[in-house]
Design an enzyme around this catalytic site. Structure first.
Site, PDB file in Angstrom:
ATOM      1  CE  LYS A 143      18.941  19.324 -12.956  1.00  0.00           C
ATOM      2  NZ  LYS A 143      18.695  18.102 -12.198  1.00  0.00           N
TER       3      LYS A 143
ATOM      4  CE1 TYR B 154      -2.278  45.725 -14.992  1.00  0.00           C
ATOM      5  CE2 TYR B 154      -0.032  45.004 -14.551  1.00  0.00           C
ATOM      6  CZ  TYR B 154      -0.995  45.500 -15.422  1.00  0.00           C
ATOM      7  OH  TYR B 154      -0.661  45.774 -16.715  1.00  0.00           O
TER       8      TYR B 154
HETATM    9  C1  LIG Z   1      19.548  17.934 -11.165  1.00  0.00           C
HETATM   10  C2  LIG Z   1      20.134  16.632 -10.851  1.00  0.00           C
HETATM   11  C3  LIG Z   1      21.308  16.532 -10.091  1.00  0.00           C
HETATM   12  C4  LIG Z   1      21.935  17.740  -9.415  1.00  0.00           C
HETATM   13  O1  LIG Z   1      21.144  18.060  -8.292  1.00  0.00           O
HETATM   14  P1  LIG Z   1      21.490  19.272  -7.319  1.00  0.00           P
HETATM   15  O2  LIG Z   1      20.472  19.132  -6.242  1.00  0.00           O
HETATM   16  O3  LIG Z   1      21.296  20.509  -8.110  1.00  0.00           O
HETATM   17  O4  LIG Z   1      22.868  19.116  -6.834  1.00  0.00           O
HETATM   18  C5  LIG Z   1      21.899  15.293  -9.940  1.00  0.00           C
HETATM   19  N1  LIG Z   1      21.320  14.188 -10.468  1.00  0.00           N
HETATM   20  C6  LIG Z   1      20.174  14.236 -11.187  1.00  0.00           C
HETATM   21  C7  LIG Z   1      19.602  12.982 -11.726  1.00  0.00           C
HETATM   22  C8  LIG Z   1      19.538  15.445 -11.381  1.00  0.00           C
HETATM   23  O5  LIG Z   1      18.389  15.487 -12.075  1.00  0.00           O
END
Ligand SMILES: *Cc1c(COP(=O)(O)O)cnc(C)c1O
Length: 384
Positions: free
Chosen positions: A51, A272
């Site tokens: 993702k 800044y």
């Molecule tokens: C992002 C996600 C994962 C992977 O998680 P990691 O901690 O990056 O290994 C697995 N399952 C779901 C539902 C997620 O949203």
């Protein structure tokens, strides 16, 4: 452009380039990480969570790498990501689950390419069921709420859900899943409680594969692995050095050039808010990277005039002075040999001296956020 590791970090190579920073992504290590993580859950299917543009590293590239390492099941969050992923992998023997479920009026898109929504509410299920009389549908995953309080059907609703699904010939469930809230703390009671709830809920759907593990969950014990695991961050080297049970390799390195070196006098303030005041004559490097590139501002000098986080020049610590601005970050070059204190010199933000976990920790955040916020204007070089 092809990758040449001997050339990439030399300034001659770099200076001809138009980009502020150079993000190098080691697909070989990504490949190795997938293999090593799969070996932790050798009895289960190891999917890959890709993702958010493959945790910021480029969805098409990372997905192809996982595919070549043997991965056939992928998780994305959005339908748009499913489309990119599907286009990236020519061979169509892959399964794509969309974690954020079913946006309104999107079912035709799912049907067209056979994407599988992760159904997480009765509303979504209702939409899907209504459609089932009209067209043949791809299988779905059911997400079960076991304590994370995000997406997920409540266990109490599952008997009803099962009977509705049973009444429709056209609806197939290919996965039952849930997500652990506290997997990073192996000793948390939440893990055990969620696993028990989940396994109980899954009994309503006998013979359907189950999945509850993200990366951290993999290390909670074999009883968590079930039929399919869904690692993300560990594949990208995000847990490097934390888990001892499996060898993980760093995947990203990030460098940006010094665009100006200036000598400032004792008492001068910088950036800044003038938050940092030099207490001696100092050589300062202005680096072509800023918070717009994901170098988040919390790495700046804190308001008490202390140094910010360390970057590195030729392996030597060069702390950030003053606030990081959108496109520029200033570093103290005091300890750097003079031959490296020059325009065009590359500064390491991520690399052999600092991994993603360390930088994230210094920024007060986690590797997930750091990775997924890495900017889009870097030159991206893929080492395969
Ligand atoms: C992002 C996600 C994962 C992977 O998680 P990691 O901690 O990056 O290994 C697995 N399952 C779901 C539902 C997620 O949203």
């Amino acid at each position: 452009m092809s990758y040449d590791s001997t050339k990439i970090f030399t300034n001659d190579y770099y200076c001809t380039d138009k980009h502020g920073g150079i993000l190098s992504i080691d697909l070989k290590n990504l490949h190795k990480n997938y293999k090593n993580i799969s070996s932790v859950a050798s009895k289960s299917i190891t999917s890959a969570t890709v993702k958010s543009n493959g945790y910021g590293l480029g969805l098409d590239k990372v997905a192809k790498t996982f595919y070549s390492a043997g991965c056939r099941v992928f998780f994305v969050s959005h339908l748009s990501e499913a489309i990119i992923l599907n286009d990236a992998i020519e061979s169509k023997n892959i399964t794509i689950y969309v974690l954020n479920g079913l946006p309104k009026n999107s079912i035709d898109e799912y049907i067209k390419e056979g994407f599988r929504p992760v159904i997480g509410s009765l509303d979504e299920l209702h939409d899907w069921v209504n459609y089932s009389d009209k067209k043949k549908l791809p299988p779905i995953a059911l997400n079960i709420e076991t304590g994370f309080t995000r997406l997920g059907l409540y266990p109490n609703d599952l008997i009803k859900v099962a009977s509705v699904i049973k009444s429709k010939k056209n609806i197939n469930i290919s996965l039952i899943m849930s997500h652990l809230a506290c997997a990073e703390d192996k000793n948390s009671n939440m893990n055990v409680e969620q696993l028990i709830l989940f396994k109980k809920a899954a009994e309503i759907f006998p013979n359907v594969p189950r999945s509850i593990c993200n990366s951290a969950g993999l290390f909670c014990g074999e009883n968590y692995h079930l039929e399919l695991v869904r690692p993300g961050i560990s594949l990208y080297g995000g847990y490097e050095g934390i888990y001892k049970r499996v060898e993980l390799h760093p995947v990203v390195s990030l460098h940006a050039p010094i665009i100006q070196v200036k000598e400032v006098s004792n008492g001068v303030r910088i950036g800044y808010g003038s938050t940092y005041k030099f207490n001696k004559k100092t050589l300062v490097g202005l680096v072509s990277i800023g918070y717009a590139d994901g170098l988040i501002r919390s790495l700046s000098t804190s308001d008490d005039n202390k140094y910010g986080a360390d970057l590195f020049v030729n392996g030597i610590k060069t702390p950030i002075v003053g606030r990081i601005s959108m496109d520029i970050t200033a570093i103290d070059l005091t300890n750097v040999p003079s031959e490296n204190c020059k325009r065009g010199e590359l500064v390491e933000i991520l690399g052999p001296n600092q991994n993603i976990d360390q930088l994230s920790k210094n920024a007060g955040t986690i590797s997930y956020e750091m990775l997924s916020r890495l900017g889009s204007r870097f030159k991206r070089v893929y080492n395969d």
